[in-house]
Design a protein around this motif. Structure first.
Motif, PDB file in Angstrom:
ATOM      1  N   TYR A  58      77.497  47.011  75.810  1.00  0.00           N
ATOM      2  CA  TYR A  58      77.898  47.548  74.507  1.00  0.00           C
ATOM      3  C   TYR A  58      78.244  46.414  73.556  1.00  0.00           C
ATOM      4  CZ  TYR A  58      78.223  52.242  76.473  1.00  0.00           C
ATOM      5  OH  TYR A  58      77.938  53.434  77.047  1.00  0.00           O
TER       6      TYR A  58
ATOM      7  N   ALA B  28      76.201  45.378  70.211  1.00  0.00           N
ATOM      8  CA  ALA B  28      76.816  45.291  68.880  1.00  0.00           C
ATOM      9  C   ALA B  28      76.545  43.932  68.255  1.00  0.00           C
ATOM     10  CB  ALA B  28      78.312  45.541  68.992  1.00  0.00           C
TER      11      ALA B  28
ATOM     12  N   THR C 267      84.479  42.600  64.588  1.00  0.00           N
ATOM     13  CA  THR C 267      83.912  43.930  64.356  1.00  0.00           C
ATOM     14  C   THR C 267      83.510  44.569  65.680  1.00  0.00           C
ATOM     15  OG1 THR C 267      82.972  42.959  62.380  1.00  0.00           O
ATOM     16  CG2 THR C 267      82.263  45.172  62.924  1.00  0.00           C
TER      17      THR C 267
ATOM     18  N   ARG D  91      85.323  47.985  66.375  1.00  0.00           N
ATOM     19  CA  ARG D  91      84.519  49.191  66.197  1.00  0.00           C
ATOM     20  C   ARG D  91      83.929  49.694  67.510  1.00  0.00           C
ATOM     21  NH1 ARG D  91      81.708  50.020  61.483  1.00  0.00           N
ATOM     22  NH2 ARG D  91      81.165  51.928  62.538  1.00  0.00           N
ATOM     23  N   ILE D  92      83.702  48.794  68.444  1.00  0.00           N
ATOM     24  CA  ILE D  92      82.993  49.204  69.653  1.00  0.00           C
ATOM     25  C   ILE D  92      83.904  49.193  70.878  1.00  0.00           C
ATOM     26  CG2 ILE D  92      81.030  48.718  71.161  1.00  0.00           C
ATOM     27  CD1 ILE D  92      80.385  49.612  68.244  1.00  0.00           C
TER      28      ILE D  92
ATOM     29  N   PRO E  71      87.728  51.388  70.442  1.00  0.00           N
ATOM     30  CA  PRO E  71      87.697  52.853  70.528  1.00  0.00           C
ATOM     31  C   PRO E  71      87.437  53.355  71.940  1.00  0.00           C
ATOM     32  CG  PRO E  71      86.379  52.103  68.678  1.00  0.00           C
ATOM     33  CD  PRO E  71      86.784  50.882  69.438  1.00  0.00           C
ATOM     34  N   GLN E  72      86.659  52.581  72.685  1.00  0.00           N
ATOM     35  CA  GLN E  72      86.363  53.042  74.042  1.00  0.00           C
ATOM     36  C   GLN E  72      87.501  52.767  75.008  1.00  0.00           C
ATOM     37  OE1 GLN E  72      82.289  52.617  75.455  1.00  0.00           O
ATOM     38  NE2 GLN E  72      81.888  51.478  73.597  1.00  0.00           N
TER      39      GLN E  72
ATOM     40  N   ALA F 115      72.653  51.315  76.014  1.00  0.00           N
ATOM     41  CA  ALA F 115      73.860  50.812  75.339  1.00  0.00           C
ATOM     42  C   ALA F 115      74.113  51.529  74.024  1.00  0.00           C
ATOM     43  CB  ALA F 115      73.782  49.296  75.130  1.00  0.00           C
TER      44      ALA F 115
ATOM     45  N   PHE G 207      76.414  53.590  71.714  1.00  0.00           N
ATOM     46  CA  PHE G 207      77.876  53.673  71.690  1.00  0.00           C
ATOM     47  C   PHE G 207      78.299  55.121  71.883  1.00  0.00           C
ATOM     48  CE2 PHE G 207      77.048  50.065  68.606  1.00  0.00           C
ATOM     49  CZ  PHE G 207      77.020  49.131  69.623  1.00  0.00           C
ATOM     50  N   PRO G 208      79.018  55.405  72.965  1.00  0.00           N
ATOM     51  CA  PRO G 208      79.288  56.811  73.294  1.00  0.00           C
ATOM     52  C   PRO G 208      80.254  57.484  72.330  1.00  0.00           C
ATOM     53  CG  PRO G 208      80.425  55.348  74.822  1.00  0.00           C
ATOM     54  CD  PRO G 208      79.570  54.478  73.959  1.00  0.00           C
ATOM     55  N   HIS G 209      81.047  56.687  71.604  1.00  0.00           N
ATOM     56  CA  HIS G 209      82.042  57.311  70.731  1.00  0.00           C
ATOM     57  C   HIS G 209      81.505  57.541  69.326  1.00  0.00           C
ATOM     58  CE1 HIS G 209      82.236  53.011  70.211  1.00  0.00           C
ATOM     59  NE2 HIS G 209      82.914  53.152  69.103  1.00  0.00           N
ATOM     60  N   MET G 210      80.220  57.255  69.133  1.00  0.00           N
ATOM     61  CA  MET G 210      79.640  57.481  67.807  1.00  0.00           C
ATOM     62  C   MET G 210      78.489  58.472  67.930  1.00  0.00           C
ATOM     63  SD  MET G 210      79.240  53.661  66.328  1.00  0.00           S
ATOM     64  CE  MET G 210      80.611  52.556  66.104  1.00  0.00           C
TER      65      MET G 210
ATOM     66  N   PHE H 107      75.376  51.633  62.296  1.00  0.00           N
ATOM     67  CA  PHE H 107      76.240  50.484  62.605  1.00  0.00           C
ATOM     68  C   PHE H 107      75.636  49.131  62.193  1.00  0.00           C
ATOM     69  CE2 PHE H 107      77.899  47.274  65.537  1.00  0.00           C
ATOM     70  CZ  PHE H 107      79.251  47.367  65.252  1.00  0.00           C
TER      71      PHE H 107
ATOM     72  N   VAL I  96      77.411  46.632  59.234  1.00  0.00           N
ATOM     73  CA  VAL I  96      77.887  45.259  59.376  1.00  0.00           C
ATOM     74  C   VAL I  96      77.103  44.308  58.471  1.00  0.00           C
ATOM     75  CG1 VAL I  96      78.682  45.643  61.726  1.00  0.00           C
ATOM     76  CG2 VAL I  96      76.407  44.708  61.355  1.00  0.00           C
TER      77      VAL I  96
END
Lengths: 423, 363
Positions: free
Chosen positions: A320, A324, A333, A337-338, A341-342, B90, B92-95, B103, B107
């Motif tokens: 992850y 990102a 960031t 952001r990544i 939160p997890q 990969a 992002f599980p929370h989005m 994303f 950025v």
């Protein structure tokens, strides 16, 4: 075709409804599972649920007045407490009769201490008059009004009778009112006098300090957990042992160690004085106050924050972070952001655990808290073992339990308890 | 292609994790813009390490990696502008899906309207336009794969890296996605580096394939050359099905040589990386180039005696396992045509091949 025409429940091969035969086949399995947990269930029931329920019941239970003075309680119904006049002879007669019986059974002192919680002085009043009332004969010595007032002038005080009447109910909210700095009076619930209001403050302090402790645990545990979750297995196992080492040491030893560290002649103060940071006559007061409690409890509860955080962070794959970054996110960031939160479920789980443990903590505040750093639980312990006001202790405990459940409920509404992972 | 046109270039790149073993040994590779290059190799061959060095997650121990003429060794990953698709997506599980795609644009400080437009276009591109508000967990593996692809492309990178992106999909979906990915890569003209250990994937998708083994590129060639003209025995073994016979070079005559097998029989072969008579060699023949119908061979071609061990019916082809010159795992294949001959186990046949189909490689 038959499927389309068949109405009603599905049938098994032998014609019984499918649900019924399924339930039958599952019943055996359920019974066996129940048999397996039965010993534990019984144990928990006998040693945990029943004592707790009975303790909770004590917070409202108030049978002592009506049991010790049954006739008096009946007569009190006819007396108007608002009139400002003393009760009539019938009540005094009933009271004398009740008391003689109570004195025989040695119950009157217990009643005295119970009423003493509400009106100081009543304990000694019951004890002193007990000796003289014993000699009265409930049949021959009537009338009693003057005799009783002669024995102790308290019996000629309208206020005393009002107190007895107010607390004659078998189920009372008096303890709960006391627990929130109020009292049950003939005029209804009223605030305690200024100098007796300590419990609300203590509740507030308990919540506030638990929050501070939880907060400092989060701050300290987050980087450690991150490190643990991201280092190579061998190094992280080593670190994990260091985290767990205090966990395996007696709580009392650790708390006492803090006493050695933090006291005015202790390691920290001596070092600071030696280094010249602190003047010898101005040593820091860092124990027997809130600061001491916060430091010691943060240390003691830290593993409860690290473990759930670690177990959540371990499940966050490094891809992850890489993904990102490959998309152009800076380190910050990416984290904010990544990664962060997890990791929130870990923070949530750790916070709940630490907060609930902190709010009911007893031994550490007792040892390092002095007077300013004690918690509500220390007050509960005091009422259980010193003042023996179990009703008030039970009421305080019930409120504490309710607060914890309420917080838990709020947490579930806001974060969702499904998001909490303990490992 | 000249060096000037190279878009991605590895110059003498070495990589070691522990200071003792080189996982990448002297890698040289040059890719023009728009090429679809696959790094193929067994696990531990260094292909993923190369990809990670290109992405910036690993640093080269020695050597230079150039992107569009600039050395990128000291540029952190987030400034390289390389799109990447990971093995497990990969996402992002929370989005939500749309937030995931948004994303990389956020950025880059791209405005909200432009962002939404780009996200919409990227989702349409992978036929997932209706899924913007879903969470990754609510999607199937193939759908997640599409989203991961869209996310790697949404910020319009010139170079996209894919690390075994189809490894977790079932066969049918994988074949479909292979097609999708190559179609998109060619339509958008993106330069793609694709890592896989699946040779079918490598052969069907790529412009060129780099076969990795032991930290080196063993051969870098278009798929057809790779299959038909492997340059060494590793490549011959690794790509496709292959029969190997061991022996010694008896004589070399220009484009042809005679190999004396260990059991004494002789065969014709094409010398590839053998140099002189007396060299030990492994000869490699593809199963479909072996002929047992004598009429189709040269009159003077060498033949070998073989015993049929097994007949395997595979529908479109017949597959026979033979015992040839001491090798019990010699495979031949023949198309299930109306005139196809079915050999039965125990039968003795004579087999042969054209010298150019039989490559004498290093031992």
């Amino acid at each position: 075709m038959t499927d389309a025409t068949q109405s009603g429940p599905m049938l098994a091969a032998d014609g019984t409804p499918l649900k019924k035969s399924l339930a039958r086949s599952l019943r055996r399995r359920k019974l066996r599972a129940l048999a397996l947990i039965a010993p534990l269930l019984l144990f928990v029931l006998l040693s945990f649920v029943i004592p707790i329920v009975s303790m909770l019941f004590r917070s409202v239970e108030n049978g002592i007045v009506s049991q010790t003075l049954p006739l008096t309680v009946v007569e009190l119904q006819n007396w108007d407490a608002e009139s400002g006049e003393l009760p009539d002879e019938a009540l005094y007669a009933a009271f004398a009769k009740d008391m003689v019986a109570a004195i025989d059974a040695k119950e009157h002192t217990k009643l005295g201490s119970r009423l003493n919680y509400e009106q100081t002085g009543m304990s000694s009043m019951f004890r002193q008059s007990g000796r003289k009332i014993k000699r009265l004969d409930p049949e021959a010595d009537a009338p009693f009004k003057e005799k009783l007032i002669e024995i102790h002038d308290g019996w000629g005080d309208v206020n005393i009778w009002r107190v007895i009447k107010t607390h004659a109910v078998p189920i009372t909210n008096g303890y709960f009112l006391n627990a929130v700095d109020m009292q049950r009076t003939p005029e209804g619930a009223q605030a305690q006098p200024e100098d007796k209001r300590i419990l609300i403050k203590l509740f507030g302090r308990t919540l506030f300090m638990s929050l501070i402790i939880t907060g400092s645990c989060i701050l300290l545990a987050y980087p450690i957990s991150y490190l643990l979750a991201n280092l190579p297995m061998r190094v992280s196992n080593m670190l994990m042992i260091l985290v767990l080492l205090p966990f395996w040491t007696s709580l009392l030893v650790r708390t006492s160690a803090w006493k050695v560290m933090l006291q005015q002649q202790g390691v920290i103060n001596e070092t600071l004085v030696w280094l010249g940071f602190v003047a010898d006559d101005a040593r820091l007061v860092i124990i027997n106050n809130q600061f001491g409690t916060i430091i010691a409890m943060t240390h003691i509860l830290l593993p409860f924050m690290i473990l759930p955080m670690y177990s959540v962070m371990q499940t966050i794959p490094p891809t992850y972070t890489r993904a990102a970054k490959s998309m152009g996110a800076t380190n910050w960031t990416t984290f904010w952001r990544i990664y962060f939160p997890q990791s929130i479920p870990g923070i949530g789980a750790g916070s709940i655990l630490v907060f609930i443990l902190a709010i009911g903590y007893y031994i550490t505040p007792e040892i390092v808290g002095g007077t300013k750093g004690v918690f509500i639980s220390n007050r509960i312990a005091y009422h259980i073992s010193s003042s023996l006001n179990w009703g008030l202790a039970a009421a305080l405990g019930t409120i504490l339990l309710a607060v914890v459940l309420l917080l838990y409920w709020c947490y579930d509404k806001i974060v969702g308890i499904d998001n909490v992972k303990l490992g | 292609m000249s060096n000037d046109a190279a878009f991605v270039e590895f110059q003498h790149v070495q990589k070691s994790y522990d200071g003792e073993i080189l996982v990448v040994k002297d890698l040289n590779l040059s890719m023009p813009k728009g090429e679809f290059l696959t790094m193929l190799g067994p696990s531990g061959s260094g292909k993923t390490t190369c990809l990670m060095m290109l992405a910036g997650f690993e640093t080269a121990t020695h050597g230079e990696i150039m992107l569009d003429g600039r050395p990128i060794n000291n540029i952190p990953p987030h400034k390289r502008g390389i799109g990447m698709v990971f093995q497990n997506y990969a996402l992002f599980p929370h989005m939500t899906v749309a937030e995931n795609l948004s994303f990389p644009l956020e950025v880059r400080n791209i405005g909200k309207d432009a962002r939404e437009e780009k996200v919409r276009r990227a989702l349409d591109m992978v036929q997932m336009g209706a899924f913007g508000s879903r969470r990754p967990a609510q999607l199937s593996g193939g759908q997640q794969q599409r989203i991961a692809l869209a996310r790697a492309l949404v910020f319009e990178p010139e170079l996209v890296l894919m690390d075994e992106p189809l490894g977790a999909l079932d066969k049918q979906l994988r074949e479909h996605m292979q097609f999708e990915i190559t179609r998109l890569a060619h339509e958008l003209g993106i330069t793609t580096v694709y890592v896989t250990h699946d040779q079918t994937e490598a052969l069907t998708m790529s412009d060129r394939v780099a076969v990795f083994d032991d930290g080196r590129i063993q051969q870098l060639a278009p798929p057809d050359l790779l299959y038909e003209e492997p340059e060494n025995s590793f490549v011959a073994q690794f790509i496709g099905e292959n029969n190997t016979l061991e022996g010694v070079i008896k004589s070399i005559n220009g484009d042809e040589c005679v190999v004396a097998l260990d059991d004494g029989s002789e065969i014709d072969a094409k010398p590839v990386n053998v140099h002189a008579a007396g060299d030990r060699t492994k000869v490699s023949i593809r199963p479909e180039r072996v002929e047992f119908n004598k009429d189709r061979l040269h009159a003077d071609a060498h033949t070998l005696k073989a015993t049929v061990k097994e007949f395997i019916y595979m529908g479109d082809v017949f597959r026979f396992r033979l015992s040839v010159a001491g090798n019990d795992d010699f495979i031949i294949k023949t198309r299930n045509a109306p005139d196809a001959i079915r050999l039965s186990p125990g039968q003795e046949v004579e087999i042969g091949w054209l010298a150019r189909d039989c490559r004498a490689l290093d031992a």
